[in-house]
Each structure stands twice: as structure tokens, then as C-alpha cells.
Design a protein around this motif. Structure first.
Motif, PDB file in Angstrom:
ATOM      1  N   SER A 191      14.443  -0.086   5.323  1.00  0.00           N
ATOM      2  CA  SER A 191      14.137   0.304   6.689  1.00  0.00           C
ATOM      3  C   SER A 191      14.192   1.810   6.868  1.00  0.00           C
ATOM      4  CB  SER A 191      15.129  -0.375   7.657  1.00  0.00           C
ATOM      5  OG  SER A 191      16.455   0.016   7.317  1.00  0.00           O
ATOM      6  N   SER A 192      14.859   2.533   5.960  1.00  0.00           N
ATOM      7  CA  SER A 192      14.983   3.973   6.102  1.00  0.00           C
ATOM      8  C   SER A 192      13.903   4.734   5.347  1.00  0.00           C
ATOM      9  CB  SER A 192      16.364   4.431   5.608  1.00  0.00           C
ATOM     10  OG  SER A 192      16.513   4.117   4.235  1.00  0.00           O
ATOM     11  N   ALA A 193      13.065   4.026   4.587  1.00  0.00           N
ATOM     12  CA  ALA A 193      12.055   4.694   3.778  1.00  0.00           C
ATOM     13  C   ALA A 193      10.858   5.088   4.634  1.00  0.00           C
ATOM     14  CB  ALA A 193      11.595   3.783   2.648  1.00  0.00           C
ATOM     15  N   SER A 194      10.375   6.295   4.455  1.00  0.00           N
ATOM     16  CA  SER A 194       9.171   6.728   5.140  1.00  0.00           C
ATOM     17  C   SER A 194       7.967   6.188   4.397  1.00  0.00           C
ATOM     18  CB  SER A 194       9.111   8.254   5.195  1.00  0.00           C
ATOM     19  OG  SER A 194       8.930   8.776   3.898  1.00  0.00           O
ATOM     20  N   PRO A 195       6.776   6.105   5.069  1.00  0.00           N
ATOM     21  CA  PRO A 195       5.599   5.549   4.401  1.00  0.00           C
ATOM     22  C   PRO A 195       5.258   6.238   3.089  1.00  0.00           C
ATOM     23  CG  PRO A 195       5.217   5.731   6.763  1.00  0.00           C
ATOM     24  CD  PRO A 195       6.529   6.402   6.482  1.00  0.00           C
ATOM     25  N   VAL A 196       5.461   7.560   3.024  1.00  0.00           N
ATOM     26  CA  VAL A 196       5.086   8.265   1.793  1.00  0.00           C
ATOM     27  C   VAL A 196       6.068   7.981   0.665  1.00  0.00           C
ATOM     28  CG1 VAL A 196       3.872  10.085   2.998  1.00  0.00           C
ATOM     29  CG2 VAL A 196       6.316  10.341   2.550  1.00  0.00           C
ATOM     30  N   ASP A 197       7.285   7.493   0.995  1.00  0.00           N
ATOM     31  CA  ASP A 197       8.293   7.244  -0.016  1.00  0.00           C
ATOM     32  C   ASP A 197       8.316   5.794  -0.497  1.00  0.00           C
ATOM     33  OD1 ASP A 197       9.177   9.855   0.064  1.00  0.00           O
ATOM     34  OD2 ASP A 197      10.638   9.457   1.641  1.00  0.00           O
ATOM     35  N   LEU A 198       7.595   4.907   0.182  1.00  0.00           N
ATOM     36  CA  LEU A 198       7.674   3.501  -0.150  1.00  0.00           C
ATOM     37  C   LEU A 198       7.215   3.250  -1.581  1.00  0.00           C
ATOM     38  CD1 LEU A 198       6.331   1.795   3.090  1.00  0.00           C
ATOM     39  CD2 LEU A 198       8.672   1.790   2.243  1.00  0.00           C
ATOM     40  N   LYS A 199       8.002   2.456  -2.302  1.00  0.00           N
ATOM     41  CA  LYS A 199       7.673   2.097  -3.666  1.00  0.00           C
ATOM     42  C   LYS A 199       7.068   0.684  -3.684  1.00  0.00           C
ATOM     43  CE  LYS A 199       9.213   5.905  -5.467  1.00  0.00           C
ATOM     44  NZ  LYS A 199      10.434   5.941  -6.297  1.00  0.00           N
ATOM     45  N   PRO A 200       6.429   0.302  -4.757  1.00  0.00           N
ATOM     46  CA  PRO A 200       5.761  -1.009  -4.791  1.00  0.00           C
ATOM     47  C   PRO A 200       6.741  -2.167  -4.716  1.00  0.00           C
ATOM     48  CG  PRO A 200       4.952   0.438  -6.532  1.00  0.00           C
ATOM     49  CD  PRO A 200       6.159   1.099  -5.958  1.00  0.00           C
ATOM     50  N   PHE A 201       6.264  -3.271  -4.150  1.00  0.00           N
ATOM     51  CA  PHE A 201       6.966  -4.532  -4.273  1.00  0.00           C
ATOM     52  C   PHE A 201       6.838  -5.055  -5.697  1.00  0.00           C
ATOM     53  CE2 PHE A 201       5.881  -4.580   0.270  1.00  0.00           C
ATOM     54  CZ  PHE A 201       7.101  -4.938   0.828  1.00  0.00           C
ATOM     55  N   GLN A 202       7.722  -5.948  -6.069  1.00  0.00           N
ATOM     56  CA  GLN A 202       7.549  -6.714  -7.286  1.00  0.00           C
ATOM     57  C   GLN A 202       6.567  -7.846  -7.018  1.00  0.00           C
ATOM     58  OE1 GLN A 202      11.228  -8.057  -9.011  1.00  0.00           O
ATOM     59  NE2 GLN A 202      12.270  -6.124  -8.665  1.00  0.00           N
ATOM     60  N   GLY A 203       5.942  -8.338  -8.097  1.00  0.00           N
ATOM     61  CA  GLY A 203       4.998  -9.432  -7.945  1.00  0.00           C
ATOM     62  C   GLY A 203       5.625 -10.645  -7.278  1.00  0.00           C
ATOM     63  N   GLN A 204       6.860 -10.968  -7.663  1.00  0.00           N
ATOM     64  CA  GLN A 204       7.538 -12.115  -7.083  1.00  0.00           C
ATOM     65  C   GLN A 204       7.753 -11.924  -5.589  1.00  0.00           C
ATOM     66  OE1 GLN A 204      11.234 -13.057  -8.975  1.00  0.00           O
ATOM     67  NE2 GLN A 204      11.451 -15.019  -7.937  1.00  0.00           N
ATOM     68  N   GLN A 205       8.052 -10.698  -5.173  1.00  0.00           N
ATOM     69  CA  GLN A 205       8.216 -10.415  -3.753  1.00  0.00           C
ATOM     70  C   GLN A 205       6.889 -10.498  -3.016  1.00  0.00           C
ATOM     71  OE1 GLN A 205       9.967  -6.559  -4.494  1.00  0.00           O
ATOM     72  NE2 GLN A 205      11.952  -7.231  -3.736  1.00  0.00           N
ATOM     73  N   LEU A 206       5.814 -10.063  -3.670  1.00  0.00           N
ATOM     74  CA  LEU A 206       4.495 -10.110  -3.041  1.00  0.00           C
ATOM     75  C   LEU A 206       4.087 -11.532  -2.690  1.00  0.00           C
ATOM     76  CD1 LEU A 206       2.155  -7.621  -4.950  1.00  0.00           C
ATOM     77  CD2 LEU A 206       2.836  -7.521  -2.549  1.00  0.00           C
ATOM     78  N   ARG A 207       4.478 -12.495  -3.496  1.00  0.00           N
ATOM     79  CA  ARG A 207       4.056 -13.874  -3.269  1.00  0.00           C
ATOM     80  C   ARG A 207       4.504 -14.387  -1.912  1.00  0.00           C
ATOM     81  NH1 ARG A 207       4.377 -14.173  -8.986  1.00  0.00           N
ATOM     82  NH2 ARG A 207       6.583 -14.684  -9.075  1.00  0.00           N
ATOM     83  N   HIS A 208       5.539 -13.775  -1.362  1.00  0.00           N
ATOM     84  CA  HIS A 208       6.023 -14.154  -0.029  1.00  0.00           C
ATOM     85  C   HIS A 208       4.946 -13.941   1.031  1.00  0.00           C
ATOM     86  CE1 HIS A 208       8.836 -14.578   3.322  1.00  0.00           C
ATOM     87  NE2 HIS A 208       8.425 -13.418   3.785  1.00  0.00           N
ATOM     88  N   TYR A 209       4.014 -13.028   0.790  1.00  0.00           N
ATOM     89  CA  TYR A 209       3.009 -12.661   1.790  1.00  0.00           C
ATOM     90  C   TYR A 209       1.648 -13.296   1.547  1.00  0.00           C
ATOM     91  CZ  TYR A 209       6.598  -9.188   2.728  1.00  0.00           C
ATOM     92  OH  TYR A 209       7.798  -8.572   3.004  1.00  0.00           O
ATOM     93  N   LEU A 210       1.529 -14.158   0.544  1.00  0.00           N
ATOM     94  CA  LEU A 210       0.267 -14.852   0.298  1.00  0.00           C
ATOM     95  C   LEU A 210       0.017 -15.944   1.336  1.00  0.00           C
ATOM     96  CD1 LEU A 210       0.420 -15.387  -3.575  1.00  0.00           C
ATOM     97  CD2 LEU A 210      -1.262 -13.970  -2.371  1.00  0.00           C
ATOM     98  N   LEU A 211      -1.253 -16.193   1.596  1.00  0.00           N
ATOM     99  CA  LEU A 211      -1.624 -17.343   2.408  1.00  0.00           C
ATOM    100  C   LEU A 211      -1.244 -18.635   1.694  1.00  0.00           C
ATOM    101  CD1 LEU A 211      -5.191 -16.234   3.556  1.00  0.00           C
ATOM    102  CD2 LEU A 211      -3.178 -16.453   5.038  1.00  0.00           C
ATOM    103  N   THR A 212      -0.988 -19.683   2.467  1.00  0.00           N
ATOM    104  CA  THR A 212      -0.717 -21.004   1.923  1.00  0.00           C
ATOM    105  C   THR A 212      -1.714 -21.993   2.527  1.00  0.00           C
ATOM    106  OG1 THR A 212       0.801 -21.659   3.694  1.00  0.00           O
ATOM    107  CG2 THR A 212       1.744 -20.431   1.823  1.00  0.00           C
ATOM    108  N   ALA A 213      -1.766 -23.184   1.951  1.00  0.00           N
ATOM    109  CA  ALA A 213      -2.636 -24.220   2.501  1.00  0.00           C
ATOM    110  C   ALA A 213      -2.248 -24.542   3.939  1.00  0.00           C
ATOM    111  CB  ALA A 213      -2.589 -25.467   1.626  1.00  0.00           C
ATOM    112  N   ASP A 214      -0.963 -24.447   4.258  1.00  0.00           N
ATOM    113  CA  ASP A 214      -0.521 -24.693   5.635  1.00  0.00           C
ATOM    114  C   ASP A 214      -1.073 -23.631   6.583  1.00  0.00           C
ATOM    115  OD1 ASP A 214       0.885 -26.945   4.920  1.00  0.00           O
ATOM    116  OD2 ASP A 214       2.805 -25.895   4.712  1.00  0.00           O
ATOM    117  N   ASP A 215      -1.162 -22.384   6.122  1.00  0.00           N
ATOM    118  CA  ASP A 215      -1.732 -21.321   6.954  1.00  0.00           C
ATOM    119  C   ASP A 215      -3.212 -21.578   7.237  1.00  0.00           C
ATOM    120  OD1 ASP A 215       0.642 -19.762   6.992  1.00  0.00           O
ATOM    121  OD2 ASP A 215       0.136 -18.914   5.039  1.00  0.00           O
ATOM    122  N   LEU A 216      -3.923 -22.136   6.258  1.00  0.00           N
ATOM    123  CA  LEU A 216      -5.368 -22.302   6.377  1.00  0.00           C
ATOM    124  C   LEU A 216      -5.754 -23.527   7.191  1.00  0.00           C
ATOM    125  CD1 LEU A 216      -6.364 -21.411   2.703  1.00  0.00           C
ATOM    126  CD2 LEU A 216      -6.354 -19.904   4.699  1.00  0.00           C
ATOM    127  N   GLY A 217      -4.963 -24.582   7.118  1.00  0.00           N
ATOM    128  CA  GLY A 217      -5.273 -25.774   7.883  1.00  0.00           C
ATOM    129  C   GLY A 217      -5.812 -26.905   7.029  1.00  0.00           C
TER     130      GLY A 217
END
Length: 242
Positions: A52-78
């Protein structure tokens, strides 16, 4: 399915696995066994969230496993959507499966292919869906420093849309590709969309690509144009807050 139609579908699958496919092949980002960068800071607000304290220019990448949290799911699509194997599934992750595919007649894409390592991002995850008997929808999430994502996305989209027509080959089979720019799916400079038509001996297939960067995450949705238009808003909404 006739052999020629399979050729068209295979090329469409290559395009659907992301805009990096034509430049360097899917799976070229974050290959299995390689190190994935962790987000900055030790006090993340939630698993997979940047400090929460990181500025946009300082943000480092997520890990792949963390990224999966933001993927669409079949429930999201309907109703009507079935999740399929994705390019980063262990049993599907073959970095050489598009080695026999090439591009000609588009200098920007050909040049990008020679320097594809310059537009590889630190982390990637993906998911794919089918809808009905022949409609597909694929999503990729990429993460890196915001400035690198923004610059890489601009370069990739410029290359992909710089040639109205070019040729893809799968083995010895040529397919004509036509590209049309579309309205961006979201306000801001890092939002793009285009429609691709692949035409060959086995017929034609139309795909739409929409890409949006938010902070240190970029989403790309590729598939049947109506499905991309319907779900790109939900895909953007699932991204972490800027």
C-alpha cells in the motif's frame, strides 16, 4: 475436421494465446522453472496485492501464482462457458509448439520477432474458455514494472496493427491475415483493440484482441469479437486497483 480447417484453427489458437504469439511464441514469458519477481514490500494488503505504500513507479511485478487471482472464471462469464487447458498448464506448456509458424509481409512484426526478448514481461498467467461449439475466449495477464508494461504494450500493439494485411504460415500452409483497429475498450493511453481475420484454404476465422494496462498488470482478451466485447469490462474490473 479436415486437415486444412485444422491449420486455420491452429493459427487462430496461436493468435488467441496472446499478442506475443506472432512475435515470439506463447509461453516465452515466465518459462517453467525460471524466477518470477515478487511484489515490492513485505506488508502486502492481501495475497497478490502490491504494498500500500509503494508508488506506481516503484511497483514490482506480481508472481504468476498471484496473478491467477485476477483471472476470469467460468462463474464470472456465466452459463455456457467451459474452461479449457491453458498455455501455462504444465502439460500444455511446450515452448516449441509454434516453431513452424512464421510471418511475412509485415516489417514491424518481423523486426519485433528479432528482438522479442525486449518485450517479454516478468510474469504471465492465462486461461481459456469455449462457448458453444466453436467460439473461444482466451485471457492473458502480464505483470511487470508499470513503465515497462506501458512501453512494451505500445510496441506490441504498434507492430500488430501496423500492417493492414500480411501472411502467416504454418508449415507450408499460407494464411492471409487482415487487421482492423477498433475503439479502445477503456479510457486512457494504455488501452487498445483490434480485429484480425485469418483466411486460408480451409476458410476464415475472425478474432478480436483487447488489451488494457492498469498499474503493474496488463490484461489481454482474445477471441470471438462478441465475447471479447461482452467480457472485457469484467476482465478490467478484476484487475488490482491502480
Amino acid at each position: 475436421m479436415p486437415v486444412k480447417q485444422r491449420r486455420i484453427s491452429r493459427m487462430a489458437a496461436a493468435a488467441a494465446c496472446g499478442i506475443l504469439a506472432l512475435a515470439a511464441g506463447c509461453g516465452s514469458t515466465t518459462a517453467a522453472g525460471k524466477h518470477e519477481a515478487k511484489p515490492i514490500g513485505s506488508r502486502a494488503t492481501a495475497p497478490g496485492s502490491p504494498s500500500s505504500s509503494a508508488s506506481p513507479v516503484d511497483l514490482k511485478p506480481f508472481q504468476g501464482q498471484q496473478l491467477r487471482h485476477y483471472l476470469l472464471t467460468a462463474d464470472d462469464l456465466g452459463p455456457g462457458y467451459t474452461q479449457t487447458e491453458t498455455p501455462d498448464d504444465k502439460k500444455a506448456a511446450d515452448p516449441h509448439r509454434y516453431d513452424d509458424m512464421g510471418v511475412s509481409g509485415c516489417p514491424a512484426l518481423e523486426e519485433l520477432g528479432k528482438h522479442s526478448d525486449e518485450v517479454q514481461f516478468a510474469a504471465k498467467t492465462s486461461v481459456g474458455f469455449t462457448f458453444g461449439s466453436d467460439s473461444t475466449l482466451g485471457e492473458e495477464l502480464h505483470s511487470d514494472a508499470p513503465s515497462k508494461l506501458a512501453a512494451g504494450l505500445r510496441r506490441l500493439m504498434h507492430a500488430q496493427t501496423s500492417c493492414p494485411t500480411y501472411t502467416m504460415t504454418s508449415g507450408s500452409t499460407p494464411v492471409t491475415v487482415t487487421v482492423r483497429k477498433d475503439d479502445a475498450p477503456s479510457p486512457g493511453p494504455d488501452a487498445y483493440a483490434y480485429t484480425t481475420t485469418l483466411t486460408g484454404p480451409g476458410g476464415s476465422q475472425v478474432l478480436k484482441t483487447a488489451a488494457v494496462r492498469r498499474s503493474n498488470v496488463m490484461v489481454m482478451l482474445v477471441g470471438a469479437p462478441a465475447l471479447v466485447d461482452q467480457h472485457i469490462g469484467a476482465a478490467i474490473a478484476k484487475l488490482p486497483a491502480s
